[in-house]
Design a protein around this motif. Structure first.
Motif, short mmCIF file in Angstrom:
data_model
loop_
_atom_site.label_atom_id
_atom_site.label_comp_id
_atom_site.label_asym_id
_atom_site.label_seq_id
_atom_site.Cartn_x
_atom_site.Cartn_y
_atom_site.Cartn_z
N GLN A 13 15.15 19.03 26.18
CA GLN A 13 15.50 20.19 26.98
C GLN A 13 15.59 19.81 28.46
O GLN A 13 14.95 18.85 28.89
N PRO A 14 16.37 20.56 29.21
CA PRO A 14 16.40 20.31 30.67
C PRO A 14 14.99 20.34 31.25
O PRO A 14 14.17 21.19 30.89
N GLY A 15 14.73 19.39 32.13
CA GLY A 15 13.41 19.25 32.71
C GLY A 15 12.48 18.33 31.93
O GLY A 15 11.39 18.00 32.42
N GLY A 16 12.90 17.94 30.76
CA GLY A 16 12.07 17.09 29.93
C GLY A 16 12.18 15.61 30.29
O GLY A 16 12.85 15.23 31.26
N SER A 17 11.52 14.80 29.49
CA SER A 17 11.45 13.36 29.76
C SER A 17 11.77 12.57 28.49
O SER A 17 11.54 13.04 27.38
N LEU A 18 12.27 11.39 28.71
CA LEU A 18 12.47 10.42 27.64
C LEU A 18 12.20 9.03 28.20
O LEU A 18 12.41 8.78 29.39
N ARG A 19 11.78 8.15 27.33
CA ARG A 19 11.61 6.75 27.70
C ARG A 19 12.47 5.89 26.78
O ARG A 19 12.25 5.85 25.58
N LEU A 20 13.45 5.25 27.37
CA LEU A 20 14.31 4.35 26.63
C LEU A 20 13.72 2.94 26.65
O LEU A 20 13.13 2.52 27.64
N SER A 21 13.91 2.24 25.55
CA SER A 21 13.48 0.85 25.45
C SER A 21 14.67 -0.01 25.05
O SER A 21 15.60 0.46 24.38
N CYS A 22 14.62 -1.26 25.45
CA CYS A 22 15.66 -2.21 25.07
C CYS A 22 14.97 -3.51 24.69
O CYS A 22 14.39 -4.19 25.55
N ALA A 23 15.02 -3.84 23.40
CA ALA A 23 14.41 -5.06 22.90
C ALA A 23 15.44 -6.19 22.98
O ALA A 23 16.54 -6.07 22.43
N ALA A 24 15.06 -7.26 23.64
CA ALA A 24 15.97 -8.37 23.87
C ALA A 24 15.57 -9.60 23.07
O ALA A 24 14.37 -9.85 22.86
N SER A 25 16.56 -10.36 22.65
CA SER A 25 16.31 -11.61 21.96
C SER A 25 17.50 -12.54 22.15
O SER A 25 18.58 -12.10 22.55
N GLY A 26 17.27 -13.82 21.88
CA GLY A 26 18.36 -14.78 21.93
C GLY A 26 18.57 -15.43 23.29
O GLY A 26 19.51 -16.21 23.45
#
Length: 117
Positions: A13-26
């Motif tokens: 919802q507007p005003g909310g939060s999220l945490r994105l992750s990016c797993a790297a390899s190689g």
């Protein structure tokens, strides 16, 4: 081979939060700068944020300043984007990208972020 796998997107919802992750390899994750780029529906790519190899310097688009925080854990080979105070205009596919001297040379498949009530 280089792999970048994003996760953490979703509906918020507007005003909310999220945490994105990016797993790297190689590749040696601690070496290059890394970044986040997004693409809203029907629009072009928009740069969001960059972080240097050690995580000591961060850079943000005006649209992200004060609301988003980029970070990295080189021991875990993972890049993050903490997004707070989300707005409908933040709705987009978010991509993490590995930087080289002139831009980005590898991209993940993206994770969808939808901000809607």
């Amino acid at each position: 081979q280089v792999q970048l796998v994003e996760s953490g997107g979703g509906l918020v919802q507007p005003g909310g939060s999220l945490r994105l992750s990016c797993a790297a390899s190689g590749f040696t994750f601690s070496s290059p700068a890394m970044g986040w780029v997004r693409q809203a529906p029907g629009k072009g790519l928009e740069w969001v944020s960059d972080i240097d190899s050690a995580g000591g310097n961060t850079y943000y688009a005006d649209s992200a300043k004060g609301r988003f925080t980029i970070s990295r854990d080189n021991a875990k080979n993972t890049l993050y984007l903490q997004m707070n105070s989300l707005k409908p205009e933040d709705t987009a596919v978010y991509y993490c990208a590995k930087a080289n001297l002139v831009g980005y040379d590898y991209w993940g498949q993206g994770t969808q972020v939808t901000v809607s009530s």
